[in-house]
Design a protein around this motif. Structure first.
Motif, PDB file in Angstrom:
ATOM      1  N   PHE A  93       0.295   6.358   0.601  1.00 16.68           N
ATOM      2  CA  PHE A  93       0.728   4.975   0.813  1.00 16.68           C
ATOM      3  C   PHE A  93      -0.515   4.098   0.707  1.00 16.68           C
ATOM      4  CE2 PHE A  93       1.939   1.211   3.207  1.00 16.68           C
ATOM      5  CZ  PHE A  93       3.283   1.043   2.914  1.00 16.68           C
ATOM      6  N   GLU A  94      -0.575   3.258  -0.330  1.00 21.91           N
ATOM      7  CA  GLU A  94      -1.741   2.412  -0.558  1.00 21.91           C
ATOM      8  C   GLU A  94      -1.369   0.948  -0.368  1.00 21.91           C
ATOM      9  OE1 GLU A  94      -3.798   5.385  -3.840  1.00 21.91           O
ATOM     10  OE2 GLU A  94      -3.147   3.393  -4.483  1.00 21.91           O
ATOM     11  N   ILE A  95      -2.291   0.179   0.215  1.00 23.31           N
ATOM     12  CA  ILE A  95      -2.057  -1.246   0.474  1.00 23.31           C
ATOM     13  C   ILE A  95      -3.096  -2.050  -0.300  1.00 23.31           C
ATOM     14  CG2 ILE A  95      -1.919  -3.049   2.234  1.00 23.31           C
ATOM     15  CD1 ILE A  95      -1.431  -0.745   4.275  1.00 23.31           C
ATOM     16  N   ILE A  96      -2.634  -3.087  -0.989  1.00 22.64           N
ATOM     17  CA  ILE A  96      -3.539  -3.905  -1.795  1.00 22.64           C
ATOM     18  C   ILE A  96      -3.701  -5.265  -1.120  1.00 22.64           C
ATOM     19  CG2 ILE A  96      -3.942  -4.941  -4.058  1.00 22.64           C
ATOM     20  CD1 ILE A  96      -1.607  -1.977  -3.698  1.00 22.64           C
ATOM     21  N   VAL A  97      -4.958  -5.672  -0.943  1.00 20.68           N
ATOM     22  CA  VAL A  97      -5.291  -6.952  -0.307  1.00 20.68           C
ATOM     23  C   VAL A  97      -6.126  -7.754  -1.300  1.00 20.68           C
ATOM     24  CG1 VAL A  97      -6.483  -8.058   1.633  1.00 20.68           C
ATOM     25  CG2 VAL A  97      -5.275  -5.891   1.979  1.00 20.68           C
ATOM     26  N   TYR A  98      -5.776  -9.016  -1.465  1.00 24.65           N
ATOM     27  CA  TYR A  98      -6.503  -9.874  -2.410  1.00 24.65           C
ATOM     28  C   TYR A  98      -6.547 -11.280  -1.836  1.00 24.65           C
ATOM     29  CZ  TYR A  98      -8.207 -11.062  -7.084  1.00 24.65           C
ATOM     30  OH  TYR A  98      -8.995 -11.446  -8.142  1.00 24.65           O
ATOM     31  N   TYR A  99      -7.698 -11.943  -1.939  1.00 22.78           N
ATOM     32  CA  TYR A  99      -7.889 -13.279  -1.351  1.00 22.78           C
ATOM     33  C   TYR A  99      -7.554 -13.287   0.139  1.00 22.78           C
ATOM     34  CZ  TYR A  99      -8.356 -15.344  -6.047  1.00 22.78           C
ATOM     35  OH  TYR A  99      -8.766 -15.666  -7.311  1.00 22.78           O
ATOM     36  N   GLY A 100      -7.755 -12.155   0.809  1.00 22.36           N
ATOM     37  CA  GLY A 100      -7.501 -12.079   2.238  1.00 22.36           C
ATOM     38  C   GLY A 100      -6.050 -11.875   2.614  1.00 22.36           C
ATOM     39  N   LEU A 101      -5.159 -11.736   1.618  1.00 23.63           N
ATOM     40  CA  LEU A 101      -3.727 -11.601   1.874  1.00 23.63           C
ATOM     41  C   LEU A 101      -3.223 -10.237   1.411  1.00 23.63           C
ATOM     42  CD1 LEU A 101      -2.608 -15.094   0.519  1.00 23.63           C
ATOM     43  CD2 LEU A 101      -2.974 -14.458   2.914  1.00 23.63           C
ATOM     44  N   VAL A 102      -2.252  -9.695   2.136  1.00 19.92           N
ATOM     45  CA  VAL A 102      -1.609  -8.441   1.739  1.00 19.92           C
ATOM     46  C   VAL A 102      -0.702  -8.763   0.558  1.00 19.92           C
ATOM     47  CG1 VAL A 102      -0.080  -6.575   2.445  1.00 19.92           C
ATOM     48  CG2 VAL A 102      -1.648  -7.593   4.111  1.00 19.92           C
ATOM     49  N   ILE A 103      -1.079  -8.300  -0.635  1.00 19.86           N
ATOM     50  CA  ILE A 103      -0.254  -8.652  -1.808  1.00 19.86           C
ATOM     51  C   ILE A 103       0.819  -7.615  -2.105  1.00 19.86           C
ATOM     52  CG2 ILE A 103      -2.077 -10.045  -2.842  1.00 19.86           C
ATOM     53  CD1 ILE A 103      -2.288  -7.793  -4.987  1.00 19.86           C
ATOM     54  N   GLY A 104       0.669  -6.411  -1.534  1.00 17.38           N
ATOM     55  CA  GLY A 104       1.692  -5.414  -1.761  1.00 17.38           C
ATOM     56  C   GLY A 104       1.235  -4.025  -1.368  1.00 17.38           C
ATOM     57  N   TYR A 105       2.097  -3.064  -1.651  1.00 17.64           N
ATOM     58  CA  TYR A 105       1.770  -1.666  -1.374  1.00 17.64           C
ATOM     59  C   TYR A 105       2.342  -0.792  -2.476  1.00 17.64           C
ATOM     60  CZ  TYR A 105       6.575  -1.000   0.235  1.00 17.64           C
ATOM     61  OH  TYR A 105       7.942  -0.927   0.300  1.00 17.64           O
ATOM     62  N   SER A 106       1.883   0.437  -2.491  1.00 18.72           N
ATOM     63  CA  SER A 106       2.337   1.370  -3.503  1.00 18.72           C
ATOM     64  C   SER A 106       2.536   2.749  -2.888  1.00 18.72           C
ATOM     65  CB  SER A 106       1.280   1.439  -4.616  1.00 18.72           C
ATOM     66  OG  SER A 106       1.568   2.469  -5.531  1.00 18.72           O
ATOM     67  N   THR A 107       3.587   3.416  -3.321  1.00 16.08           N
ATOM     68  CA  THR A 107       3.765   4.846  -3.020  1.00 16.08           C
ATOM     69  C   THR A 107       3.600   5.534  -4.369  1.00 16.08           C
ATOM     70  OG1 THR A 107       6.167   4.583  -3.262  1.00 16.08           O
ATOM     71  CG2 THR A 107       5.279   4.483  -1.027  1.00 16.08           C
ATOM     72  N   PRO A 108       2.354   5.785  -4.790  1.00 16.50           N
ATOM     73  CA  PRO A 108       2.053   6.135  -6.177  1.00 16.50           C
ATOM     74  C   PRO A 108       2.830   7.321  -6.740  1.00 16.50           C
ATOM     75  CG  PRO A 108       0.047   6.157  -4.822  1.00 16.50           C
ATOM     76  CD  PRO A 108       1.177   5.772  -3.940  1.00 16.50           C
ATOM     77  N   ASN A 109       3.168   8.289  -5.915  1.00 14.02           N
ATOM     78  CA  ASN A 109       3.806   9.500  -6.422  1.00 14.02           C
ATOM     79  C   ASN A 109       5.285   9.618  -6.081  1.00 14.02           C
ATOM     80  OD1 ASN A 109       1.208  10.440  -7.366  1.00 14.02           O
ATOM     81  ND2 ASN A 109       0.739  10.852  -5.223  1.00 14.02           N
ATOM     82  N   ASN A 110       5.841   8.584  -5.423  1.00 14.67           N
ATOM     83  CA  ASN A 110       7.241   8.668  -4.984  1.00 14.67           C
ATOM     84  C   ASN A 110       7.942   7.338  -5.208  1.00 14.67           C
ATOM     85  OD1 ASN A 110       5.414  10.434  -3.186  1.00 14.67           O
ATOM     86  ND2 ASN A 110       7.423  11.361  -2.948  1.00 14.67           N
ATOM     87  N   LYS A 111       9.036   7.362  -5.985  1.00 16.18           N
ATOM     88  CA  LYS A 111       9.761   6.123  -6.276  1.00 16.18           C
ATOM     89  C   LYS A 111      10.740   5.769  -5.165  1.00 16.18           C
ATOM     90  CE  LYS A 111      12.279   3.739  -9.896  1.00 16.18           C
ATOM     91  NZ  LYS A 111      12.703   3.733 -11.293  1.00 16.18           N
ATOM     92  N   ASN A 112      11.639   6.661  -4.824  1.00 18.56           N
ATOM     93  CA  ASN A 112      12.604   6.419  -3.751  1.00 18.56           C
ATOM     94  C   ASN A 112      12.119   7.106  -2.488  1.00 18.56           C
ATOM     95  OD1 ASN A 112      14.399   4.967  -5.395  1.00 18.56           O
ATOM     96  ND2 ASN A 112      15.235   6.868  -6.196  1.00 18.56           N
TER      97      ASN A 112
END
Length: 199
Positions: A93-112
């Motif tokens: 479970f990865e979380i992406i932060v940009y400009y100080g804001l949480v822009i989204g997350y990813s479950t790179p190996n699992n779609k559902n």
């Protein structure tokens, strides 16, 4: 089952997973938890081709203004594992932060996924920073009041009349604010062509 790609509403479990992860991080990351609790996240979107199974967020504008940091190059929170009830295993479970804001997350190996918000492993959590080396080079020259206005993504070198300038901020019609290697600021226009020092 949470089919991540057939909805627009931010789910409570998503907010809670994020908050639980941020609670496990050092105090300097508290602002991430606070922005979620303040109601930053309004909708989800899908469509990133860069990150597999990416869920992006849109914001409440009044809240995003409070937490936005223009000078932050951004980072990805990696190494987090969350238990998925569908696969019966801990998944990335990865979380992406940009400009100080949480822009989204990813479950790179699992779609559902069907995540268990209470079973989160942060023992290998790490923060991978995005960097613009040129921005890092000029950052000590920037006035403190300008640090929040300059996005690292907007910094690049421009050679004009045999002298190097650093592009800091777009104006209009291709004009921009620049800085030289000694830290002096300039308004640089192309019609008419002019390099004018500004305070």
């Amino acid at each position: 089952m949470f089919n991540l790609f057939k909805r627009s509403k931010v789910e409570e479990w998503e907010k809670q997973v994020l908050i639980n992860i941020f609670c496990a991080m050092p105090p300097e990351f508290n602002y991430l938890k606070e922005q979620i609790q303040d109601g930053l996240l309004k909708r989800v979107s899908f469509g990133s081709t860069v990150r597999p199974n990416f869920v992006g967020f849109s914001y409440d504008g009044s809240v995003s203004k409070k937490y936005e940091r223009k000078s932050d190059t951004g980072f990805v929170i990696k190494g987090v594992k969350v238990f998925d009830n569908l696969s019966q295993s801990y998944i990335d479970f990865e979380i992406i932060v940009y400009y100080g804001l949480v822009i989204g997350y990813s479950t790179p190996n699992n779609k559902n996924v069907k995540l268990d918000i209470h079973r989160i492993d942060t023992s290998k959590l790490r923060v991978q920073y995005n960097t613009n080396q040129l921005y890092e080079k000029i950052k000590p020259l920037l006035r403190s009041d300008y640090l929040r206005k300059v996005s690292p993504d907007n910094v690049y070198e421009v050679e004009l009349d045999g002298k190097m300038y650093y592009h800091l901020q777009d104006l209009e019609d291709g004009d921009f604010i620049g800085m030289d290697e000694s830290g002096k600021y300039y308004e640089i226009t192309h019609d008419p062509y002019e390099i004018k020092e500004i305070s």
